[in-house]
Each structure stands twice: as C-alpha cells, then as structure tokens.
Scaffold this active site. Structure first.
Site, PDB file in Angstrom:
ATOM      1  N   HIS A   1      -4.427  81.409  49.846  1.00 50.35           N
ATOM      2  CA  HIS A   1      -5.895  81.275  49.747  1.00 50.35           C
ATOM      3  C   HIS A   1      -6.225  79.793  49.660  1.00 50.35           C
ATOM      4  O   HIS A   1      -6.276  79.205  48.576  1.00 50.35           O
ATOM      5  CB  HIS A   1      -6.387  82.049  48.519  1.00 50.35           C
ATOM      6  CG  HIS A   1      -7.880  82.084  48.381  1.00 50.35           C
ATOM      7  ND1 HIS A   1      -8.545  83.050  47.643  1.00 50.35           N
ATOM      8  CD2 HIS A   1      -8.865  81.276  48.879  1.00 50.35           C
ATOM      9  CE1 HIS A   1      -9.842  82.830  47.691  1.00 50.35           C
ATOM     10  NE2 HIS A   1     -10.072  81.742  48.421  1.00 50.35           N
TER      11      HIS A   1
ATOM     12  N   GLU B   1     -15.431  87.734  43.522  1.00 50.55           N
ATOM     13  CA  GLU B   1     -15.360  86.380  42.957  1.00 50.55           C
ATOM     14  C   GLU B   1     -16.574  86.238  42.033  1.00 50.55           C
ATOM     15  O   GLU B   1     -16.435  86.181  40.814  1.00 50.55           O
ATOM     16  CB  GLU B   1     -15.387  85.329  44.076  1.00 50.55           C
ATOM     17  CG  GLU B   1     -15.368  83.889  43.575  1.00 50.55           C
ATOM     18  CD  GLU B   1     -15.510  82.848  44.706  1.00 50.55           C
ATOM     19  OE1 GLU B   1     -15.896  83.218  45.828  1.00 50.55           O
ATOM     20  OE2 GLU B   1     -15.246  81.653  44.440  1.00 50.55           O
TER      21      GLU B   1
ATOM     22  N   ASP C   1      -9.943  75.412  47.116  1.00 51.76           N
ATOM     23  CA  ASP C   1     -10.499  74.165  47.661  1.00 51.76           C
ATOM     24  C   ASP C   1     -10.032  73.007  46.775  1.00 51.76           C
ATOM     25  O   ASP C   1     -10.799  72.469  45.969  1.00 51.76           O
ATOM     26  CB  ASP C   1     -12.032  74.239  47.665  1.00 51.76           C
ATOM     27  CG  ASP C   1     -12.529  75.413  48.481  1.00 51.76           C
ATOM     28  OD1 ASP C   1     -12.498  75.337  49.722  1.00 51.76           O
ATOM     29  OD2 ASP C   1     -12.916  76.428  47.875  1.00 51.76           O
TER      30      ASP C   1
HETATM   31  N1  HPA Z   1     -15.592  81.511  48.046  1.00 50.56           N
HETATM   32  C1  HPA Z   1     -16.316  81.770  49.121  1.00 50.56           C
HETATM   33  N2  HPA Z   1     -16.360  80.933  50.152  1.00 50.56           N
HETATM   34  C2  HPA Z   1     -15.657  79.817  50.110  1.00 50.56           C
HETATM   35  C3  HPA Z   1     -14.895  79.511  49.012  1.00 50.56           C
HETATM   36  C4  HPA Z   1     -14.844  80.422  47.929  1.00 50.56           C
HETATM   37  O1  HPA Z   1     -14.174  80.246  46.892  1.00 50.56           O
HETATM   38  N3  HPA Z   1     -14.321  78.323  49.270  1.00 50.56           N
HETATM   39  C5  HPA Z   1     -14.717  77.940  50.493  1.00 50.56           C
HETATM   40  N4  HPA Z   1     -15.527  78.849  51.007  1.00 50.56           N
HETATM   41 ZN    ZN Z   2     -11.906  80.927  48.893  1.00 49.42          ZN
END
Ligand code: HPA
Ligand code: ZN
Length: 371
Positions: free
Chosen positions: A49, A232, A311
């Site tokens: 991821h 999330e 990220d």
């Molecule tokens: N969530 C959703 N979209 C994204 C993320 C994330 O953590 N990082 C980059 N795009």
């Molecule tokens: Zn992500």
C-alpha cells in the site's frame, strides 16, 4: 536473543529495590527496542500500500516544480513540511494533488519511482505493489504513456539492480465519475503487460464502493487483480460493501472493520488481507495516537494484517518507521513482526512459488537472528 533479554529482566526483578527494578526494566526496554529496530530493519518484507505520488519528498517537489516552471504555494521544502498538518483525509488530499502537479515529464516519473525503490530496497523491502493515480496526471495534459514509461523504466532498473520485485496497480479516483474511471481503464488495456491490478483511492466520504461496480466488473473480465481503499474514514459497512460489490481480493486500510464482529469473522475465515498504514492513520486522525491504533487487536483476532507506508513523504516515515512506531506504541514483539512480514507476502499478488521463496527468506532470517 529474545529469551536472553527476558532472563535479564527476571534477574533485575528478583534482586533489587522498587527504584532499581524500574531502571533495569527501562534499560531492558531500551535495549529490546534497539534490538527490535534492527530486527525490523533487516527482515524481508513486502510493501502493498504505497502511492507513488505520496513518495514525492518536499525537496524533490520544489526542484521538479522549478525545473518545469510550475508554481507552488510553498517557497521551499521547510515551508511545505510545515504545511503538512492534516486533520482529515481530505485536508491531506488537497495538498497532495497540488504537489502532484509538478510531475510532467517521463523523467519526473522515473526519478520519483527510482528514488522510492532505492529507499524501499535499503529497508529490505523485497517486493512492492505500487499504486499510481493516472487521472491526476492526464487531467493536466500529461500523457498516460509518459507516466507509464517513466515508472516502467525505473521498475526494470530496480528489478535488475536492487534485488526487488515490483507490480503496478492503477488506482481510480473515486471523487470522479465511474465514466471517467472507465475511460482510464480502457486506456490501460493497451498497457496490460505493465499493469497488474486496479485499485480505488481518494475521498472515501460520499463516494461509496458501489459507485464503481461496473468498472470493477470490467477489470475482472480483463483479468486484473483488484483492491480498494475502504474503512479508512468510512465505517465497517463500507468494507463489507467493497467486498460484496467490487469482489476485491484485498482491502486497503480497513481498520474500521473491527466495528463489526460478523465482518471480522468473515475476513478471518477468508483470510482477506488488510493493508494497514499506521503512521498515515495517526497523521490523518483516524486514531488520536499510535497507542490507540487497533493493529495489535486485528492481529490477535487472526486477521491477515500487513504494515505499509501509504504516502511516506507526507506521514513521517517509510515502511520500517511504520513497523517500529507501531511496535513501540503497541508493544509488538519479534513474533508479531515475523507474522506481519509473513502476511505481507501471503497477501501479495504473487504466484504460490514466489510467495514460498519469500517466506523461506523470512524463515532463514528469523532463525539466524533469534537463535
Ligand atoms: N486514502 C485515499 N486516497 C489516497 C490515500 C489514502 O490514504 N493516499 C493517497 N490517496
Ligand atoms: Zn492509500
């Protein structure tokens, strides 16, 4: 090694006063964490991821912006880092898309990809499944092939020089329409040998998985493996919806699945992997701090959880920092680390033979380190 440290603490507990016990125990903990840090650093692992655009470090962003004549809201890397103070997924995405706008040429995509792969290899990542967001580039007039050629060139170089295997997952931006997603999926068909999977990312709130049912049906018909961000910021129902309507083989994040006992049982029984990103969850306020993260509970439930960096240029760490900060805050031990690394290969989109080879590497490493 692990047993030796436990014995050391036991001795300290037997023959000292209360204060001494504490200082020995603290000392033991420091030594143990140092040992665990090097154990984490060395263990072979997969990263499943990871958004390529999320590896754009502020220094590279500023330099690339200058090179391409793109103006940014931050004068330098220090100012950019200061602005990386997020209170939600959306507050992060707003900055992330602004920064992404500096990426224009094939060279930019090559530089970004090779820098990440070099860093990953230095942290003993042996296999990467890397996300990219083509719509955030094509919308600015950058060619689909420009992005892909830059990434692919770095993949070939890393496969040959860094002892790392790679796969590419094309993410669909869920804040855009399914029709726009279908257009980019059609484009991807001409580049099938370079694209292994299709994912779904960006703003979860207001963009449920079912919005992309037809797109994922088409992706399956075309033989792609599929994953999606769910749970999330969204709740357990959104994880369930992603499974039932998109028929994905892995959930990205998924931490909110824990709110639904029945769903947890299903995920455990089917061993559907969850790619958890601890530092991301803390930086985006999914959890107030690392000690409140539910990763350890997820492991204890028998879920196939993995640790990833999401990220890293924005969230304060690459994969080893994610393992270590989670281990420190949640009191994870060597066995938990081994399980997480094993899960990362079990959850990868690799052949059974490749998985076995990587799992064997972990076994040899653990035997060498623990005996
Ligand atoms: N969530 C959703 N979209 C994204 C993320 C994330 O953590 N990082 C980059 N795009
Ligand atoms: Zn992500």
């Amino acid at each position: 090694m692990y047993i030796a440290f436990s014995t050391c603490v036991a001795l300290a507990l037997i023959n000292t006063s209360q204060g001494m016990v504490k200082s020995h125990a603290d000392n033991h903990r420091n030594i143990t964490m140092k040992t665990l840090a090097s154990f984490i650093a060395g263990i072979p692992k997969a990263e499943l991821h990871l958004h390529l655009e999320g590896t754009l470090e502020p220094e590279m962003m500023i330099a690339t912006g200058k090179r391409n004549g793109i103006s940014l809201p931050w004068p330098d890397a220090t100012a950019a880092r200061k602005a990386y103070n997020f209170n939600s997924l959306q507050s992060f995405l707003d900055i992330y898309y602004q920064a992404t706008a500096v990426l224009i040429t094939e060279e930019d995509f090559y530089d970004l990809t090779i820098a990440y792969l070099k860093k990953a290899a230095s942290q003993n990542v042996r296999h990467v499944e890397l996300f990219f967001d083509p719509q955030s580039h094509t919308a600015r007039g950058v060619g689909f092939e420009t992005v892909l050629c830059g990434i692919e060139r770095a993949f070939v170089e890393a496969n040959n020089s860094f002892n790392i295997s790679t796969k590419l997952i094309m993410c669909i931006l869920r804040h855009l329409s399914e029709k726009e997603g279908m257009e980019v999926l059609e484009k991807a068909l001409a580049w099938k040998p370079w694209i292994a999977g299709i994912g779904l990312d960006s703003s979860e709130q207001g963009n449920p998985p079912k919005k992309f049912r037809m797109l994922f049906d088409r992706a399956h018909q075309e033989g792609f493996f599929t994953v999606a961000h769910a749970g999330e910021e969204g709740d357990a129902a959104s994880v369930k919806e992603a499974l039932d309507t998109l028929h994905i083989s892995r959930i990205d994040h998924g931490v909110h699945c824990m709110e639904d006992e029945k769903l947890v049982t299903e995920l455990v029984n089917k061993q559907i992997p969850l790619t958890v990103c601890p530092l991301s969850n803390v930086r985006l306020k999914v959890f107030r701090n690392m000690s409140e993260h539910n990763l350890k509970l997820m492991l204890q439930k028998g879920l196939c959880v993995t640790i990833n960096s999401d990220d890293p240029a924005y969230f304060g760490g690459y994969i080893n920092e994610n393992y270590l900060e989670a281990a420190e805050a949640l009191d994870l031990d060597h066995h938990d680390i081994i399980k997480l690394a094993q899960n990362s290969f079990a959850a990868a989109s690799l052949s059974a033979v490749h998985k076995q080879l990587y799992l064997k590497e972990i076994e040899c490493y653990a035997r060498q380190q623990i005996n």
